[in-house]
Design a protein around this motif. Structure first.
Motif, short mmCIF file in Angstrom:
data_model
loop_
_atom_site.label_atom_id
_atom_site.label_comp_id
_atom_site.label_asym_id
_atom_site.label_seq_id
_atom_site.Cartn_x
_atom_site.Cartn_y
_atom_site.Cartn_z
N GLU A 67 0.81 -1.21 0.11
CA GLU A 67 0.18 0.09 -0.16
C GLU A 67 0.86 1.16 -0.08
OE1 GLU A 67 -3.13 -0.67 3.54
OE2 GLU A 67 -4.38 -1.32 2.22
N ARG A 68 1.75 1.23 1.19
CA ARG A 68 2.82 2.32 0.73
C ARG A 68 3.36 2.73 -0.71
NH1 ARG A 68 4.40 0.81 6.22
NH2 ARG A 68 5.74 -0.70 5.18
N ALA A 69 3.57 1.60 -1.37
CA ALA A 69 4.23 1.51 -2.84
C ALA A 69 3.35 2.08 -3.31
CB ALA A 69 4.81 0.32 -3.41
N LEU A 70 1.98 1.49 -3.47
CA LEU A 70 1.26 2.05 -4.32
C LEU A 70 0.28 2.98 -4.33
CD1 LEU A 70 -1.36 -1.19 -3.99
CD2 LEU A 70 -0.22 0.01 -5.92
N ALA A 71 0.76 3.52 -2.79
CA ALA A 71 0.58 5.28 -2.94
C ALA A 71 1.14 6.25 -3.03
CB ALA A 71 0.37 5.75 -1.11
N ALA A 72 2.81 6.60 -3.23
CA ALA A 72 3.76 6.92 -3.85
C ALA A 72 3.99 6.46 -5.70
CB ALA A 72 5.07 5.69 -3.44
N LYS A 73 3.29 5.46 -5.51
CA LYS A 73 2.66 5.52 -7.65
C LYS A 73 1.91 6.54 -8.02
CE LYS A 73 2.82 4.45 -11.45
NZ LYS A 73 3.96 4.20 -13.17
N ALA A 74 0.63 6.23 -6.85
CA ALA A 74 0.01 7.14 -7.05
C ALA A 74 0.07 8.35 -6.85
CB ALA A 74 -1.48 6.50 -6.22
N ASP A 75 0.59 9.03 -5.98
CA ASP A 75 1.07 10.36 -5.67
C ASP A 75 2.03 10.79 -6.96
OD1 ASP A 75 0.05 10.27 -3.39
OD2 ASP A 75 1.39 10.63 -2.15
N GLU A 76 2.74 9.95 -7.62
CA GLU A 76 3.44 10.01 -9.49
C GLU A 76 2.44 10.32 -10.11
OE1 GLU A 76 6.38 7.97 -11.69
OE2 GLU A 76 6.62 6.91 -10.63
N VAL A 77 1.84 10.09 -10.10
CA VAL A 77 0.80 9.77 -11.36
C VAL A 77 0.05 11.36 -11.12
CG1 VAL A 77 -1.45 9.17 -12.12
CG2 VAL A 77 0.14 7.60 -11.24
N LEU A 78 -0.84 11.23 -10.04
CA LEU A 78 -1.30 12.67 -9.85
C LEU A 78 -0.36 14.12 -9.89
CD1 LEU A 78 -3.55 11.57 -7.50
CD2 LEU A 78 -4.36 11.88 -8.91
N GLU A 79 0.78 14.19 -9.95
CA GLU A 79 1.84 14.92 -9.83
C GLU A 79 2.04 15.24 -11.56
OE1 GLU A 79 6.28 16.86 -9.06
OE2 GLU A 79 5.30 14.79 -8.29
N LEU A 99 -5.81 17.25 -5.25
CA LEU A 99 -6.94 16.72 -5.26
C LEU A 99 -6.33 15.27 -5.01
CD1 LEU A 99 -8.37 17.53 -8.70
CD2 LEU A 99 -9.13 18.50 -6.21
N THR A 100 -5.72 15.11 -4.65
CA THR A 100 -5.27 13.95 -3.54
C THR A 100 -5.90 13.35 -2.81
OG1 THR A 100 -2.61 13.88 -3.64
CG2 THR A 100 -3.51 12.45 -2.56
N HIS A 101 -6.72 13.84 -1.89
CA HIS A 101 -7.41 14.20 -0.86
C HIS A 101 -9.42 13.76 -1.31
CE1 HIS A 101 -3.91 12.41 1.62
NE2 HIS A 101 -3.39 13.48 0.90
N GLU A 102 -9.43 13.92 -1.95
CA GLU A 102 -10.65 15.28 -2.56
C GLU A 102 -11.00 13.95 -3.08
OE1 GLU A 102 -13.48 16.92 -2.13
OE2 GLU A 102 -11.88 18.04 -2.72
N ARG A 103 -12.50 13.62 -2.83
CA ARG A 103 -13.37 12.51 -2.97
C ARG A 103 -13.26 11.91 -4.75
NH1 ARG A 103 -15.39 9.45 1.38
NH2 ARG A 103 -15.92 10.92 3.37
N LEU A 115 -9.63 13.31 -16.11
CA LEU A 115 -8.24 12.90 -15.74
C LEU A 115 -7.23 12.26 -14.86
CD1 LEU A 115 -6.97 16.68 -15.26
CD2 LEU A 115 -5.76 14.99 -17.02
N LEU A 116 -8.23 11.47 -13.66
CA LEU A 116 -8.62 10.20 -13.02
C LEU A 116 -8.41 9.44 -14.02
CD1 LEU A 116 -8.51 9.41 -10.42
CD2 LEU A 116 -10.69 9.23 -10.26
N GLU A 117 -9.59 9.09 -14.60
CA GLU A 117 -9.62 8.00 -15.92
C GLU A 117 -8.32 7.74 -16.48
OE1 GLU A 117 -12.98 6.70 -18.03
OE2 GLU A 117 -13.50 5.65 -15.73
N LEU A 118 -7.51 8.66 -17.40
CA LEU A 118 -6.66 8.46 -17.16
C LEU A 118 -5.24 8.40 -16.86
CD1 LEU A 118 -4.48 9.15 -20.59
CD2 LEU A 118 -4.89 11.18 -19.91
N GLY A 119 -5.28 8.82 -15.07
CA GLY A 119 -4.13 8.07 -14.24
C GLY A 119 -4.64 6.94 -14.20
#
Length: 260
Positions: free
Chosen positions: A123-135, A142-146, A157-161
């Motif tokens: 989960e830590r690795a996935l969170a780091a990957k997700a943060d990289e994608v969002l950047e 919008l990281t913590h937005e519902r 953009l989220l779908e592309l992410g």
């Protein structure tokens, strides 16, 4: 990368795709245009495993993938997005991205009891990957937005992410610009170009916005009545008599005759 040969998809007596044949080259951003009802989305669904073709053949990198289910094609790197975004509305933007990769340890009940450290590490690795994608997509604010609170363009953009959370080879984008304001559409276009040039993504894009198609796509394929009418640059497509007739109901020659 993708070859479609004489593909048909029938719904009773209605031939939504009627003998479509086309090629999507590796490394390209291919545009797919045509009037409403041309069969574009049905073609996407038949290629991506959402619908089984009535007949015909689809290959990916020379492998026959005709009729394979979406999860199998997903594992091969073939992904698609939809006209209407499909997000988990009550989860955060980051959590939506973290859900994408398959085979996570937390999916197994046994691991929830005896593999908690492994789950936490993943989960830590996935969170780091997700943060990289969002950047990368410039929506890290919008990281913590519902996800349900996002605008239409932000959801696209989220779908592309999501496609960036796995090793995608080819992504089919279905009307990525629908309902999106011009500023966010430019952001989406920038992201697609960067993914193509920097990460070797291949794209096929259905879109009605010709400015967007002209900026991103070469070649452009035009469909009408379930068939491929023409292929070329956007300027070549715009000048094609069959394409003009498909969109307007009359060709330039007939129009000139009528005016005479």
């Amino acid at each position: 990368m993708i070859e479609v040969h004489d593909l048909h998809k029938h719904f009773g007596g209605f031939h939504a795709v009627d003998g479509a044949t086309l090629t999507i080259e590796t490394g390209s951003i291919t545009g797919l245009i045509g009037p409403n009802g041309a069969g574009k989305t049905t073609l996407f669904n038949a290629i991506a495993g959402v619908l089984k073709p009535t007949s015909g053949r689809v290959t990916m990198d020379g492998e026959d993938i005709t009729g394979l289910p979406p999860h199998t094609l997903f594992s091969k790197g073939l992904l698609r997005t939809f006209q209407i975004a499909h997000e988990f509305t009550s989860m955060t933007v980051r959590e939506n991205l973290m859900m994408v990769p398959g085979g996570q340890s937390g999916e197994q009940l046994w691991n929830t009891w005896f593999g908690r450290k492994r789950i936490a590490d993943e989960e830590r690795a996935l969170a780091a990957k997700a943060d990289e994608v969002l950047e990368f997509l410039t929506i890290d604010h919008l990281t913590h937005e519902r996800a349900g609170n996002l605008s239409g363009g932000q959801k696209k953009l989220l779908e592309l992410g999501r496609t960036m959370m796995v090793d995608a080879k080819i992504v089919f984008l279905d009307e990525v610009g629908a309902g999106v304001n011009r500023t966010l559409l430019n952001t989406i276009g920038d992201a697609i170009i960067r993914l193509n040039k920097e990460r070797n993504y291949t794209f096929c894009v259905i879109e009605h916005d010709m400015d967007f198609i002209g900026r991103l796509c070469d070649p452009v394929i035009c469909m009408a009545e379930g068939r491929v009418l023409a292929e070329g640059t956007l300027d070549e497509i715009k000048a094609n008599e069959q394409v003009i007739e498909a969109y307007l109901g009359t060709g330039l020659k007939n129009k000139a005759k009528a005016q005479a």
